[in-house]
Design a protein around this motif. Sequence first.
Motif, PDB file in Angstrom:
ATOM      1  N   LEU A 194       0.714  -1.152   0.009  1.00 17.83           N
ATOM      2  CA  LEU A 194      -0.018  -0.148  -0.070  1.00 17.83           C
ATOM      3  C   LEU A 194       0.978   1.270   0.012  1.00 17.83           C
ATOM      4  O   LEU A 194       1.338   1.534   0.974  1.00 17.83           O
ATOM      5  CB  LEU A 194      -0.876  -0.059   1.160  1.00 17.83           C
ATOM      6  CG  LEU A 194      -1.961   1.326   1.411  1.00 17.83           C
ATOM      7  CD1 LEU A 194      -2.883   1.116   0.202  1.00 17.83           C
ATOM      8  CD2 LEU A 194      -2.578   0.983   2.755  1.00 17.83           C
ATOM      9  N   THR A 195       1.093   1.730  -1.078  1.00 18.43           N
ATOM     10  CA  THR A 195       2.125   2.968  -1.322  1.00 18.43           C
ATOM     11  C   THR A 195       1.646   3.925  -2.320  1.00 18.43           C
ATOM     12  O   THR A 195       0.918   3.714  -3.242  1.00 18.43           O
ATOM     13  CB  THR A 195       3.348   2.026  -1.728  1.00 18.43           C
ATOM     14  OG1 THR A 195       4.389   2.985  -2.014  1.00 18.43           O
ATOM     15  CG2 THR A 195       3.204   1.283  -3.208  1.00 18.43           C
ATOM     16  N   ALA A 196       2.586   5.266  -2.096  1.00 15.33           N
ATOM     17  CA  ALA A 196       2.209   6.179  -3.159  1.00 15.33           C
ATOM     18  C   ALA A 196       3.050   5.815  -4.476  1.00 15.33           C
ATOM     19  O   ALA A 196       2.688   6.470  -5.675  1.00 15.33           O
ATOM     20  CB  ALA A 196       2.557   7.422  -2.519  1.00 15.33           C
ATOM     21  N   LEU A 197       3.884   4.589  -4.459  1.00 12.65           N
ATOM     22  CA  LEU A 197       4.676   4.611  -5.650  1.00 12.65           C
ATOM     23  C   LEU A 197       3.724   3.709  -6.762  1.00 12.65           C
ATOM     24  O   LEU A 197       3.765   2.213  -6.401  1.00 12.65           O
ATOM     25  CB  LEU A 197       6.075   3.905  -5.226  1.00 12.65           C
ATOM     26  CG  LEU A 197       6.774   4.741  -4.449  1.00 12.65           C
ATOM     27  CD1 LEU A 197       7.998   4.042  -4.010  1.00 12.65           C
ATOM     28  CD2 LEU A 197       7.192   6.067  -5.054  1.00 12.65           C
ATOM     29  N   GLY A 198       2.937   4.384  -7.659  1.00 15.91           N
ATOM     30  CA  GLY A 198       2.138   3.579  -8.454  1.00 15.91           C
ATOM     31  C   GLY A 198       2.349   3.294  -9.836  1.00 15.91           C
ATOM     32  O   GLY A 198       1.643   2.896 -10.570  1.00 15.91           O
ATOM     33  N   SER A 199       3.709   3.630 -10.243  1.00 17.88           N
ATOM     34  CA  SER A 199       3.702   3.310 -11.678  1.00 17.88           C
ATOM     35  C   SER A 199       3.908   1.818 -12.123  1.00 17.88           C
ATOM     36  O   SER A 199       4.047   0.941 -11.191  1.00 17.88           O
ATOM     37  CB  SER A 199       5.320   3.768 -12.111  1.00 17.88           C
ATOM     38  OG  SER A 199       6.598   3.237 -11.546  1.00 17.88           O
ATOM     39  N   GLU A 200       3.735   1.396 -13.263  1.00 17.02           N
ATOM     40  CA  GLU A 200       3.750   0.235 -13.687  1.00 17.02           C
ATOM     41  C   GLU A 200       5.233  -0.701 -13.174  1.00 17.02           C
ATOM     42  O   GLU A 200       5.144  -1.687 -12.795  1.00 17.02           O
ATOM     43  CB  GLU A 200       3.597   0.134 -15.225  1.00 17.02           C
ATOM     44  CG  GLU A 200       3.602  -1.317 -15.564  1.00 17.02           C
ATOM     45  CD  GLU A 200       2.208  -2.040 -15.281  1.00 17.02           C
ATOM     46  OE1 GLU A 200       1.999  -3.419 -15.588  1.00 17.02           O
ATOM     47  OE2 GLU A 200       1.130  -1.361 -15.128  1.00 17.02           O
ATOM     48  N   ARG A 201       6.272   0.111 -13.437  1.00 17.00           N
ATOM     49  CA  ARG A 201       7.616  -0.493 -13.154  1.00 17.00           C
ATOM     50  C   ARG A 201       7.645  -0.718 -11.629  1.00 17.00           C
ATOM     51  O   ARG A 201       8.000  -1.602 -10.995  1.00 17.00           O
ATOM     52  CB  ARG A 201       8.686   0.381 -13.549  1.00 17.00           C
ATOM     53  CG  ARG A 201       9.989   0.024 -13.064  1.00 17.00           C
ATOM     54  CD  ARG A 201      11.198   1.104 -13.357  1.00 17.00           C
ATOM     55  NE  ARG A 201      10.831   2.181 -12.894  1.00 17.00           N
ATOM     56  CZ  ARG A 201      11.293   2.423 -11.613  1.00 17.00           C
ATOM     57  NH1 ARG A 201      11.974   1.475 -10.752  1.00 17.00           N
ATOM     58  NH2 ARG A 201      11.119   3.658 -10.984  1.00 17.00           N
ATOM     59  N   GLN A 202       7.209   0.290 -10.812  1.00 13.59           N
ATOM     60  CA  GLN A 202       6.995  -0.084  -9.414  1.00 13.59           C
ATOM     61  C   GLN A 202       6.478  -1.113  -8.973  1.00 13.59           C
ATOM     62  O   GLN A 202       6.561  -2.038  -8.141  1.00 13.59           O
ATOM     63  CB  GLN A 202       6.795   1.350  -8.710  1.00 13.59           C
ATOM     64  CG  GLN A 202       7.867   2.500  -8.709  1.00 13.59           C
ATOM     65  CD  GLN A 202       7.441   3.748  -8.624  1.00 13.59           C
ATOM     66  OE1 GLN A 202       6.025   4.277  -8.762  1.00 13.59           O
ATOM     67  NE2 GLN A 202       8.338   4.744  -8.364  1.00 13.59           N
ATOM     68  N   LYS A 203       5.237  -1.411  -9.655  1.00 18.08           N
ATOM     69  CA  LYS A 203       4.246  -2.343  -9.213  1.00 18.08           C
ATOM     70  C   LYS A 203       4.742  -3.963  -9.635  1.00 18.08           C
ATOM     71  O   LYS A 203       4.815  -4.642  -8.800  1.00 18.08           O
ATOM     72  CB  LYS A 203       2.996  -2.330  -9.961  1.00 18.08           C
ATOM     73  CG  LYS A 203       1.837  -3.420  -9.750  1.00 18.08           C
ATOM     74  CD  LYS A 203       0.621  -3.008 -10.797  1.00 18.08           C
ATOM     75  CE  LYS A 203      -0.428  -4.096 -10.247  1.00 18.08           C
ATOM     76  NZ  LYS A 203      -1.792  -3.863 -10.846  1.00 18.08           N
TER      77      LYS A 203
END
Length: 275
Positions: free
Chosen positions: A109-118
Amino acid sequence: MNSVTPAEAPSSGEADPFAQLREAFAGRTALLLEDDPALAAHVAERLAEAGFERVDTFDAGEAALAAATATPYDVLILDRHTRGLDGLETLRRLRAGAGPSSDAPALMLTALGSERQKVEGLLGGADDYLAKPVGAEELLARLAAQLRRSARRARPAGADIVNGPFRLSPGARTLKLEVGDEARPIDLSPLEFAIVCELMSARGQPVTKTMLWDRCWVEWKFLPDNFVNIIDARISALRRRLKEQAPELGEDLHPLIVSARSQSLVFRDLSAREG
């Protein structure tokens, strides 16, 4: 501002599937790694209201790792940006060990929501990944899904799912309507079968539209702005298709797929209606 908002109440006379999650969450324990005190308190409160017996909160990865290494938790909720060890490194170290929570379902559960970060999160050991802000409806539905999947690990792979007169065979990719001595196949497209499989596998628990998109529209590599409209159109067509092929259920049981709160769907539980 809190990044987890309260879930909306149901707008119809249907029983609220989210209220029924209290049974699924009863006696459950969660570890929450979140270094924003207000958000940690808010999430813990939502989980307690939903039925969790205990939610242990930590603001640093080292403390969360020590707790999860010594204590069995039913589910882990981890932020990526935390003091000391971040949530991803905390999870990697936990998965590499043999502690009582090393195999516990983990949701980022995070603010880092880019496709790469996911992708990084999922490859790093997470079972699910949510970008803030997120509503309580989404969070609770995804936690319930992780607990269901954890419970299914002990069951035979591909076991049939029976809901009233319906028998779903995931391995054979068939849905049959069993009435009397007759077992009639329900004709569904591959996408329609995937949707029905997700909803019936939930066994009366809510599935959010975002979850459906992630698991059924797998050829899409992003979440389009109009994804809800795409899902709503497909669900409307699927409701008609099921009604046309299962008319003997009667008008009172159609549509078989009903809405739960604002952004979730449920396949009706027909098990108590047999006979």
